[in-house]
Design a protein around this motif. Structure first.
Motif, PDB file in Angstrom:
ATOM      1  N   ASP A  47      41.930  40.922  23.334  1.00  0.00           N
ATOM      2  CA  ASP A  47      40.547  41.473  22.899  1.00  0.00           C
ATOM      3  C   ASP A  47      40.416  42.707  23.937  1.00  0.00           C
ATOM      4  O   ASP A  47      39.389  43.321  23.483  1.00  0.00           O
ATOM      5  N   TYR A  48      41.037  42.794  24.866  1.00  0.00           N
ATOM      6  CA  TYR A  48      40.836  43.831  25.751  1.00  0.00           C
ATOM      7  C   TYR A  48      41.598  45.089  25.601  1.00  0.00           C
ATOM      8  O   TYR A  48      41.519  46.222  26.093  1.00  0.00           O
ATOM      9  N   SER A 100      29.842  40.722  23.869  1.00  0.00           N
ATOM     10  CA  SER A 100      30.776  40.777  22.730  1.00  0.00           C
ATOM     11  C   SER A 100      31.321  39.570  22.388  1.00  0.00           C
ATOM     12  O   SER A 100      31.838  39.337  21.312  1.00  0.00           O
ATOM     13  N   ASN A 133      43.712  33.156  27.007  1.00  0.00           N
ATOM     14  CA  ASN A 133      42.433  33.172  27.636  1.00  0.00           C
ATOM     15  C   ASN A 133      42.092  33.773  29.159  1.00  0.00           C
ATOM     16  O   ASN A 133      43.015  33.299  29.636  1.00  0.00           O
ATOM     17  N   VAL A 189      36.475  46.578  21.907  1.00  0.00           N
ATOM     18  CA  VAL A 189      35.190  46.083  22.472  1.00  0.00           C
ATOM     19  C   VAL A 189      34.145  47.365  22.329  1.00  0.00           C
ATOM     20  O   VAL A 189      34.517  48.448  22.811  1.00  0.00           O
ATOM     21  N   LYS A 208      34.072  38.283  23.533  1.00  0.00           N
ATOM     22  CA  LYS A 208      35.423  38.226  23.398  1.00  0.00           C
ATOM     23  C   LYS A 208      35.909  37.994  24.780  1.00  0.00           C
ATOM     24  O   LYS A 208      35.464  38.410  25.914  1.00  0.00           O
ATOM     25  N   GLU A 209      36.989  37.029  25.004  1.00  0.00           N
ATOM     26  CA  GLU A 209      37.504  36.538  26.249  1.00  0.00           C
ATOM     27  C   GLU A 209      38.967  36.260  26.188  1.00  0.00           C
ATOM     28  O   GLU A 209      39.685  35.414  27.060  1.00  0.00           O
ATOM     29  N   THR A 210      39.791  36.808  25.166  1.00  0.00           N
ATOM     30  CA  THR A 210      41.425  36.767  25.520  1.00  0.00           C
ATOM     31  C   THR A 210      41.761  38.305  25.745  1.00  0.00           C
ATOM     32  O   THR A 210      41.288  39.174  25.667  1.00  0.00           O
ATOM     33  N   GLU A 237      32.078  39.402  28.067  1.00  0.00           N
ATOM     34  CA  GLU A 237      32.096  38.098  27.167  1.00  0.00           C
ATOM     35  C   GLU A 237      30.435  38.088  26.809  1.00  0.00           C
ATOM     36  O   GLU A 237      30.236  37.290  25.560  1.00  0.00           O
TER      37      GLU A 237
END
Lengths: 493, 493
Positions: free
Chosen positions: A373-374, A366, A310, A453, A368-370, A363
């Protein structure tokens, strides 16, 4: 009573004025005019920063208040007022300006989040609470007495818990708020106990009077340790860091950003002030403690950061280890050390806020925060990836970005005092930290992703904030004037 | 504005130009213009330098300029060149020039590739013109970090692993180096971080004994010192063509140059005392690298191990601590830089046609691509030290210098190092025989075609330089030799 004393409080008074205006605006403003609340708040706060920017000596000279004896060396002097309860000094004004600039960037980045359905009605509170914590930090920095210091500290931490729990509809945020307030109160208790022991052995709470009564008796050492533990909580030094990852993860991202840079910077500066001014006679007692705490902070946090998925937890550990590097400046306790400390905080604010700015916007848009995900972020969001990359490289200490210079200066300050082993261990840790920062760079630039993303259009406030951060990261190192200016005031302080 | 600063300014301007350019034609135009300008500057510098010397200017560094940068820490932006740095700048300019042509057909994120490539060259040029330890170290790190992305994004094979390994190992080396530099500065008590100034004040003999290994190993990692060379084969094998060229051709020379300019020059007593340890290590490098090259089947791995061997010879010669051997070391840096760049360029071109680098799958390429084949033979002959090409001059000088030492230890290791000449012949001739001669085996290779104009430009420039040094070595060896005098005097004090 001599009311001219209040002129010395110009920074605090100006901030209070900003808060009061915003409060009235929020309460009495018509529905239509409240649409302009956020730009007005940011502009008002920016005006406040400009006002605090003027050097202390000059402002006082305008009001004709400099004691004649001090006019010669106005650059480095301290103006005690309210019988020594409060100090106005140039270095303090500099750190206050630095923290305020950071806060302004946080406010810019928070704007997008505050427009959300659930927080929109409470956005006025966000500004006021944030500025109140900042006011607490101002008092912490300028305090000349442990009581004022303690009040400042409490003003900086209790409202912070409400900020952490600001997204109260989210369980994580509420939980983080509870965790924060419990640990903060416990830490304050320890700190207060330390202060009372100190009062018991010295009979005074004024910073200027204590050194004469400090002799390194076991009770005073005990007082120091309790005091330091309380500060260690604020700075999240190992082993007082356990609250950090949970709170960072649970809090709304702009609040995490605020917590990780501004609150930390203020605490670090207050700590170095008290170590030098109050415990300056017994360096041989506290330097070994700081030595081991620093090593533990940098190393443990780095090892934990290696395995985080995370992003916010990852940054929590990264910021703990950065606090360890800040401690290198604290432990040196010299003019070079204090300069490098302030400079480090300044650069750290820009770098870390750039990272948080990117994370916030991604965040928000989208969810997404791990780190995974990037993957492939560069293909869809090249600009955000570039900003993130230079910020990460700056945190890792890669030239020609500002982070390289700030790291070099804290190392130089520590080596000047003969801490070769400490610097050696810190340097090895920079290599470890490079590994985890590169992990994120690899995710953005190298890893392939079927479903990255989507392209994000960020709002102008975020853009402005990121632009300011990038400019700071790129220019602060190359322009040596900032560092020179801080050093000029740090000598003889 | 100092003439030397242009070497840094031109790549920076190239980066700006690249950033603004819109299509491949513009990118190429900017890259070629910038690279040609750098080459012209370097050639101009050689003539200017020789002219100054002929006019009787005997100061140690020419075209020197000095600006205070960070006054509190006595950091200056200080530039200047002697014969050795002039030779290195010329080498770098040639490699950058040919590297641009070698990556003419870049097919993926061209703009970013050239941006990083320019950043890398900024670091390289900056390193060679710097006289200040801090600036030198800064440029050194600027040259390291682009490697990560250049290999990670544009590389082949196990690129992520190699890129990470390379970056972390080199950064660990630079961590040691940073501690060494800070130690040198604070223990010498010099009033600036200028190399010449520190050489005058001198580092205390007791501290030299722990600082010398730090600095030597720190730079040695980049110079492929055994056992810290393991990043090199993986890194070179995975890197794209131009990056392998620049990395093996110039970046590894940063290591050798640094060992010599910082470790030996500033800490001569420790160099005398501790040289034996590193002579053993470099002796192993030389022979082990050569033997490893024999058993490899991937063309790039063969060449990478051969680089370990040749760069080991550079460090070996530096540690002989006499003028002849050191002169040979610098010549070897030049010669190895040029021929290894030629090798990597050719391997890239061959790979582009055959789509394999495995020597077991290639045969009879001389018939299919005669131009590339002949160039490969020339590069091979230079590498194994054929008279008339640069390798012979360099190795001859090194071994003559090494034989000046009378004692058994040096004799034994010199003889061991000499055997590498024979082993080199084995792996070079094996590859040449295997892939170039015989009937063409793979039908897909037959219509591969020969070199295009941009490939020819790149190889011809390199071959001209190699033959130039081989046929007329005297002017360059005189130029180097004169500049070695102050360093050798420092050792023999």
């Amino acid at each position: 009573m001599d009311y001219s004393n209040f002129i010395y409080l110009k920074e605090e008074l100006s901030l209070i004025a900003v808060i009061v205006i915003l409060l009235l605006y929020d309460i009495f403003g018509s529905k239509k005019s409240l649409n302009y609340f956020q730009p007005a708040a940011c502009l008002l706060f920016a005006a406040h920063i400009l006002f605090t920017c003027c050097p202390a000596g000059q402002t006082l000279a305008i009001f004709g208040n400099i004691p004649p004896a001090d006019q010669a060396n106005a650059a480095a002097s301290v103006y005690p007022t309210f019988s020594g309860m409060y100090n106005l000094f140039p270095l303090g004004s500099i750190i206050k300006t630095i923290l305020s600039v950071g806060t302004l960037i946080v406010l810019l980045q928070a704007r997008d989040w505050l427009e959300e359905e659930q927080t929109r009605v409470r956005r006025g509170e966000f500004y006021m609470i944030t500025l109140f914590t900042l006011l607490g930090m101002y008092f912490m920095i300028s305090a000349g007495n442990f009581l004022l210091f303690y009040i400042g500290l409490e003003l900086a931490s209790v409202p912070m818990a409400t900020l952490v729990a600001f997204d109260k509809h989210r369980n994580h945020s509420a939980e983080a708020g509870a965790k924060y307030i419990l640990t903060a109160v416990f830490a304050s208790g320890l700190l207060l106990y330390g202060i009372s022991l100190l009062y018991g052995t010295t009979g005074t709470l004024y910073f200027t009077d204590i050194p004469a009564a400090i002799n390194g008796s076991p009770l005073q050492i005990m007082a120091f340790i309790l005091f330091f533990a309380g500060m260690g909580f604020k700075l999240s030094l190992v082993p007082f860091h356990q609250w950090t990852p949970d709170v960072y993860q649970g809090a709304p991202t702009p609040v995490t950003a605020y917590l990780s840079v501004i609150s930390k910077g203020a605490a670090a500066f207050a700590l170095v002030t008290i170590l030098c001014k109050v415990f300056g006679n017994i360096t041989e007692h506290w330097q070994p403690i700081l030595f081991w705490i620093t090593i533990a902070t940098i190393t443990v946090a780095n090892l934990f950061a290696l395995r985080q998925q995370n992003l916010k937890r990852f940054l929590a550990y990264s910021s703990i280890s950065q606090a360890g590097y800040i401690m290198l400046g604290v432990i040196s306790a010299s003019a070079t050390g204090v300069t490098s400390l302030l400079y480090y905080i300044l650069v750290y604010i820009f770098s870390n806020l750039a990272v948080f700015g990117v994370i916030t916007i991604i965040e928000r848009r989208s969810g997404k925060e791990t780190i995974d995900d990037y993957n492939g972020l560069y293909t869809t969001n090249p600009r955000l990836s570039l900003v993130m990359m230079i910020a990460l490289f700056s945190l890792a200490g890669i030239p020609p970005l500002a982070g390289f210079f700030s790291k070099f200066f804290v190392f130089a300050a520590a080596v000047e005092q003969g801490y070769y082993w400490l610097v050696f261990i810190a340097l090895l840790n920079t290599v470890i930290s490079l590994y985890y920062y590169l992990r994120l760079v690899r995710a953005m630039f190298i890893n392939k992703n079927e479903n990255p993303v989507a392209a994000i259009r960020s709002d102008n406030y975020t853009r402005l904030g990121l632009l300011a951060c990038s400019a700071g990261i790129l220019l602060l190192g190359i322009l040596s004037i900032v560092h020179g200016e801080i050093y000029r005031h740090a000598v003889g302080w | 504005m100092n003439f030397l600063s242009l070497f840094v300014l031109v790549p920076v301007l190239m980066m700006v130009g690249l950033f603004l350019s819109k299509n491949l034609t513009q990118i190429r135009a900017v890259a070629v213009t910038g690279a040609s300008l750098l080459l012209a500057l370097a050639v101009g510098l050689v003539f200017a330098y020789l002219g100054e010397r002929a006019a009787g200017n005997t100061s140690e560094m020419l075209f020197a300029a000095d600006h205070v940068w960070y006054a509190p820490l006595n950091i200056h932006y200080s530039v200047g060149v002697d014969g050795i740095s002039v030779a290195m700048l010329l080498l770098s300019a040639i490699i950058v020039f040919t590297g641009v042509f070698a990556s003419w057909k870049m097919e993926f994120l061209e703009k970013e590739f050239f941006l990083w490539f320019c950043l890398l060259s900024t670091g390289v040029f900056g390193f060679f013109i710097s006289l200040d330890l801090f600036t030198m170290f800064m440029y050194y790190e600027i040259a390291l970090i682009p490697m990560y992305l250049l290999i990670g994004v544009w590389g082949s094979g196990r690129k992520e692993y190699s890129a990470m390994k390379l970056t972390l190992m080199l950064m660990a080396g630079s961590a040691l180096l940073l501690l060494g530099i800070l130690g040198i500065y604070y223990l010498s008590g010099a009033t600036s971080m200028n190399l010449l100034e520190i050489a005058r004040t001198g580092v205390p003999a007791a501290s030299q004994n722990w600082l010398f290994p730090l600095v030597f190993v720190g730079f040695g990692v980049l110079g492929a010192l055994f056992p810290f060379h393991t990043w090199s084969p993986d890194g070179h094998a995975s890197a794209p063509t131009a990056v392998s060229m620049l990395h093996a051709g110039v970046l590894m020379k940063l290591g050798g140059y640094g060992c010599f300019r910082v470790a030996i020059y500033l800490m001569p007593q420790a160099a005398n005392e501790l040289a034996w340890i590193f002579i053993i290590l470099t002796g192993v490098s030389v022979v082990y690298g050569a033997y490893s090259a024999i058993v490899q089947t991937d063309l790039k791995y063969i060449n990478a191990y051969s680089s370990v061997s040749h760069c080991g010879l550079v460090l070996f010669a530096i540690l002989m601590l006499n003028q002849t051997a050191m002169n040979g070391a610098i010549l070897q840096m030049l010669s190895h830089g040029l021929m290894t760049a030629l090798f990597f360029a050719l391997i890239g071109m061959i790979y582009g046609r055959t789509h394999t680098r495995d020597i077991r799958q290639m045969q009879g390429l001389m018939k299919i691509m005669p131009f590339l084949g002949v160039c490969y033979v020339i590069a091979g002959l230079a590498s194994l030290g054929l008279p008339g090409l640069s390798g012979f001059v360099a190795e001859m000088t090194i071994f003559i210098g090494a034989f000046i030492h009378q004692d058994a230890f040096h004799r034994v290791f010199t003889i061991i190092a000499c055997t590498s000449i024979v082993i080199t012949a084995v792996y070079i001739l094996r590859v040449v025989g295997k892939i170039l001669y015989g009937p063409a085996a793979d039908h897909q290779h037959i219509d591969a075609g020969d070199a295009r104009w941009y490939e020819r430009t790149s190889t011809i420039v390199l071959i001209l330089a190699i033959a130039g040094i081989g046929l007329a070595p005297l002017w360059i060896s005189d130029m180097i030799s004169d500049s070695l005098l102050p360093i050798v005097q420092n050792i023999n004090l």
